[in-house]
Design an enzyme around this catalytic site. Structure first.
Site, PDB file in Angstrom:
ATOM      1  CD  GLU A   1     118.266  49.125 -44.171  1.00 24.29           C
ATOM      2  OE1 GLU A   1     117.402  48.373 -44.635  1.00 24.29           O
ATOM      3  OE2 GLU A   1     119.353  48.707 -43.746  1.00 24.29           O
TER       4      GLU A   1
ATOM      5  N   GLY B   1     112.822  59.703 -29.486  1.00 25.88           N
ATOM      6  CA  GLY B   1     111.840  60.455 -28.722  1.00 25.88           C
ATOM      7  C   GLY B   1     110.951  61.279 -29.624  1.00 25.88           C
TER       8      GLY B   1
END
Length: 395
Positions: free
Chosen positions: A247, A130
């Site tokens: 990542e 969000g």
């Protein structure tokens, strides 16, 4: 730039390739291509994510204690290339695995880590993020969704928009304003919100290509337990901007995906003729195709240059500025990926035309308009590149 793969990485690649060859089915690949409200495809992808996670391939960059493999940067690179090569679908929780999960590892309590992370990897729970609001998209710090402390709870009111899978999500990493009097970056907090709480309404959004991958989410006096706070109170900006190393080879997905699209495009062009003449005999077509191919090669070089810098402890631009290895290089790669993807889709549609409603290039022509918006608008990413890579003064 050195990308010779040592023996352990080659072994890692062979093991992954063999596992994918044995377990990945055509049905799963097809489900990964579908958009919208296909419940069967969604269920198939959740089952696939659980299979991948149970085999230890669900989040290779994560530490082993949270269900990952602790993969090195080169192993992460090999993983991204193999997943793209075989056309395996991205995890449903790709945002969770790349962004939310690492944030929980860094800022979360031990109870939050043990309870949430294993279910995230298996897609037992689907996560959304969000962030964006109707008047706070690229300028995240302008968000207005409020959270007011009331005893053992925060009471949340506001709206989020362009929330990926928001109408399917079980959990939301929600950014809220908890101190309206502080300067806008300093008054934000991050909450981990159960999407089944009373007062949450998620409405799917239909995009230009007919997909419903996004939602607008409304919060009406939602009572969120105070222990759902992720990171320090009023420290949400730090949670949002923290970049972890889990990542670091994720940029490989950018060029690998475009390489596959280019392969598909060449195959489709080779089978297409205009007025009885193969389009690949047309010099103008070949010129445009060649320009796109060069851009894809440039993107691969750009991504691998940044990864090489991370491997060797240097920077991505040769200036010695450590910031360039992070947001600057990533922003530059994102800009090139987005603009090249749009040019490829436009070129394919121009040459091949609208052949049928389900044609991939017709769909790609529509969906590609979002590439320069999603994940940071081109204007924002070029601004970051100007400051962090080129060293230009802030505007």
């Amino acid at each position: 730039m050195d990308f010779s793969y040592p023996a352990p990485v080659q072994s890692f690649r062979r093991e992954l390739r063999a596992w994918l060859s044995e377990h990945l089915t055509d049905d799963v690949v097809a489900a990964g291509r579908l958009r919208g409200e296909d419940a069967e495809a969604l269920a198939l992808r959740r089952a696939w994510d659980a299979t991948v996670a149970d085999a230890g391939w669900g989040a290779v960059s994560w530490p082993r204690e949270y269900g990952g493999r602790g993969a090195s940067v080169l192993e992460q690179l090999a993983y991204a290339e193999e997943i793209a090569r075989i056309r395996a679908p991205l995890p449903l929780n790709v945002i969770g695995l790349n962004n939310i999960g690492p944030a929980i590892m860094h800022f979360g309590t031990e109870e939050q880590k043990q309870r949430l992370l294993p279910r995230m990897v298996r897609a037992d729970d689907i996560w959304c993020q969000g962030m964006s609001e109707p008047e706070a998209g690229s300028d995240l710090a302008a968000l207005r969704t409020r959270a007011v402390r009331d005893g053992d709870h925060f009471v949340v009111n506001g709206q989020k928009i362009w929330t990926s899978l928001g109408h399917h999500a079980d959990w939301c990493q929600l950014y809220v304003r908890t101190d309206p009097d502080a300067r806008k970056h300093a008054g934000i907090s991050c909450l981990i919100v159960d999407m089944t709480l009373p007062g949450i309404e998620a409405r799917p959004l239909v995009t230009l290509n007919g997909a419903t991958d996004f939602a607008e989410v409304f919060f009406h006096d939602v009572r969120v337990p105070a222990d759902a706070l992720l990171g320090p109170l009023h420290g949400g900006w730090g949670v949002a901007t923290t970049t972890l190393s889990h990542e670091r080879a994720g940029a490989a997905r950018l060029y690998a995906a475009l390489q596959l699209q280019l392969t598909d495009l060449v195959a489709d062009l080779a089978a297409h003729s205009v007025d009885g003449r193969p389009v690949l005999e047309d010099s103008a077509t070949l010129r445009r195709l060649g320009e796109i191919a060069v851009d894809v090669d440039y993107l691969e070089l750009l991504c691998k240059r940044a990864i090489s810098a991370a491997l060797h402890g240097g920077d991505a631009d040769g200036t010695g500025a450590s910031e360039a290895t992070g947001g600057g290089a990533a922003s530059l790669a994102k800009s090139v990926w987005a603009e090249t993807g749009q040019r490829m889709a436009e070129f394919a549609y121009d040459v091949l035309g609208e052949r049928q409603a389900t044609d991939r290039w017709s769909e790609q022509r529509l969906s590609s308009r979002s590439l320069t918006i999603a994940g940071g608008t081109t204007q924002i990413t070029k601004g970051i590149t100007a400051v962090r890579v080129l060293g230009l003064p802030r505007g």
